[in-house]
Design an enzyme around this catalytic site. Structure first.
Site, PDB file in Angstrom:
ATOM      1  N   CYS A  29      -0.677  -0.133  19.348  1.00 41.03           N
ATOM      2  CA  CYS A  29      -0.018   1.062  19.876  1.00 41.03           C
ATOM      3  C   CYS A  29       1.453   1.162  19.513  1.00 41.03           C
ATOM      4  O   CYS A  29       2.198   1.916  20.145  1.00 41.03           O
ATOM      5  CB  CYS A  29      -0.189   1.106  21.395  1.00 41.03           C
ATOM      6  N   LYS A  45      -1.835   1.645  33.345  1.00 38.38           N
ATOM      7  CA  LYS A  45      -2.913   1.622  32.365  1.00 38.38           C
ATOM      8  C   LYS A  45      -3.399   0.182  32.195  1.00 38.38           C
ATOM      9  O   LYS A  45      -2.656  -0.685  31.740  1.00 38.38           O
ATOM     10  CB  LYS A  45      -2.440   2.185  31.027  1.00 38.38           C
ATOM     11  N   ARG A  59     -12.993   3.507  21.147  1.00 34.86           N
ATOM     12  CA  ARG A  59     -12.665   2.984  19.814  1.00 34.86           C
ATOM     13  C   ARG A  59     -13.464   3.708  18.732  1.00 34.86           C
ATOM     14  O   ARG A  59     -12.939   4.016  17.668  1.00 34.86           O
ATOM     15  CB  ARG A  59     -12.926   1.477  19.749  1.00 34.86           C
ATOM     16  N   GLU A  91       4.422  -0.657  38.223  1.00 30.89           N
ATOM     17  CA  GLU A  91       4.458   0.029  36.932  1.00 30.89           C
ATOM     18  C   GLU A  91       4.649   1.536  37.113  1.00 30.89           C
ATOM     19  O   GLU A  91       5.463   2.159  36.424  1.00 30.89           O
ATOM     20  CB  GLU A  91       3.154  -0.237  36.156  1.00 30.89           C
ATOM     21  N   LYS A 116      -5.403   4.692  34.820  1.00 31.02           N
ATOM     22  CA  LYS A 116      -6.455   4.671  33.818  1.00 31.02           C
ATOM     23  C   LYS A 116      -6.964   3.238  33.678  1.00 31.02           C
ATOM     24  O   LYS A 116      -6.151   2.340  33.443  1.00 31.02           O
ATOM     25  CB  LYS A 116      -5.917   5.176  32.480  1.00 31.02           C
TER      26      LYS A 116
END
Length: 324
Positions: free
Chosen positions: A132, A197, A207, A234, A249
């Site tokens: 990422c 996340k 994917r 977070e 998520k």
């Protein structure tokens, strides 16, 4: 035994469909749902995603028609994911103003100006290594990636994206994107942060959907699924950095986290019913083990009940066509 025993009879409010509907506590509508879509460049026809029955990669040439179809069905918002044929080590196509990220936003807004277009802001579908961000040895370089996230966000906003949705899981990404947007004249563009996340096994089908080249995992930057206090931290960090909305998520296995964040913050909270959650329902229904329609409504209802204001779900179009 007295006819008055027991005095408390909750069943009184369940006797008929009308009573059950009147006293139902949690509801969701199409206004609460965002449809994630996959758009592939340089192909001519739709590509089925075998691990996500009913979900297709959309050819870029047919994206406008699909957005119009979603709008006619009542869909109010989409999240765009690109399947790029122009990969490199940094994902530089994402900040090219003629690149796929920009083109997707422009096509969607030109087709249906009132459609809310959320641009997923990350690099995993645009890098040749599938991570990422920018690699430094075996690790993702957090701070170099922040610079590129800002560039991608500005390109998407300039192309017409209504919301920037950073999902790269880099420390400081919301602040970096907020600064980049403000400096480019986009102080009015909100940030929907993927603020909590998890490094979840439930992303498996994504994917295939996104054409990821990843080898290995993202555990060094996505969250440990076993950590609850850190999950709240977070999201609160993203709020402090200027996020306009928060997201958990995946959704279904993390209802406790949705509730925790709902209680800790006054910002809108979203939750993403991810590809693995979708696939389990679809394949379970195909096997005759569950009733798909009832399960979809029950799972989405549980996410809303836990405290989510918005739900990202691949079932959004099915529900729209069914009249929800």
């Amino acid at each position: 035994m007295s006819s008055q025993f027991p005095e408390a009879r909750p069943r009184r409010l369940r006797r008929s469909p009308e009573l059950r509907g009147l006293f139902q506590e949690t509801e969701f509508t199409l206004n609460d749902l965002v449809l994630p879509i996959f758009v592939e460049e340089e192909i001519d026809d739709f590509v089925p995603i075998t691990s996500m029955p009913g979900v297709l990669r959309i050819p870029e040439s047919k994206l406008a028609g699909e957005i119009e179809r979603y709008a006619r069905a009542g869909i109010k918002s989409v999240m765009t994911f690109g399947v790029s044929h122009h990969l490199d080590a940094s994902g530089s196509d994402t900040w090219n103003e003629r690149g796929l990220v920009s083109r997707m936003s422009a096509i969607c807004k030109d087709a249906v100006p009132e459609m809310i277009v959320m641009s997923d802001t990350c690099f995993c579908e645009y890098t040749d290594h599938g991570h990422c961000g920018v690699m430094h040895g075996a690790e993702v370089d957090n701070d170099r990636t922040l610079v590129n996230l800002g560039k991608q966000a500005v390109a998407a906003a300039r192309a017409g994206a209504d919301v920037i949705a950073p999902s790269a899981a880099m420390d400081g990404q919301v602040q970096a994107i907020r600064r980049a947007l403000d400096e480019a004249g986009f102080s009015h563009i909100p940030i929907m942060a993927y603020s909590t996340k998890f490094a979840s096994a439930l992303y498996g089908p994504f994917r295939e959907a996104g054409g990821s080249a990843l080898k290995g995992d993202r555990k060094s930057y996505q969250m440990n699924p076993m950590n609850r206090r850190e999950a709240v931290r977070e999201s609160l960090l993203d709020e402090q950095e200027g996020a306009d909305a928060l997201m958990v998520k995946p959704a279904g296995a993390y209802l406790d986290i949705i509730r925790d964040i709902r209680e800790a913050s006054r910002l809108p909270v979203a939750a993403y019913q991810v590809s693995g959650e979708y696939a389990m329902i679809k394949f379970g229904a195909q096997a005759g083990a569950i009733d798909e329609g009832r399960i979809v409504r029950e799972t989405l209802g549980s996410i809303k009940r836990a405290g989510a204001d918005l739900i990202f779900t691949y079932f959004a179009m099915d529900l729209a066509l069914a009249g929800i």
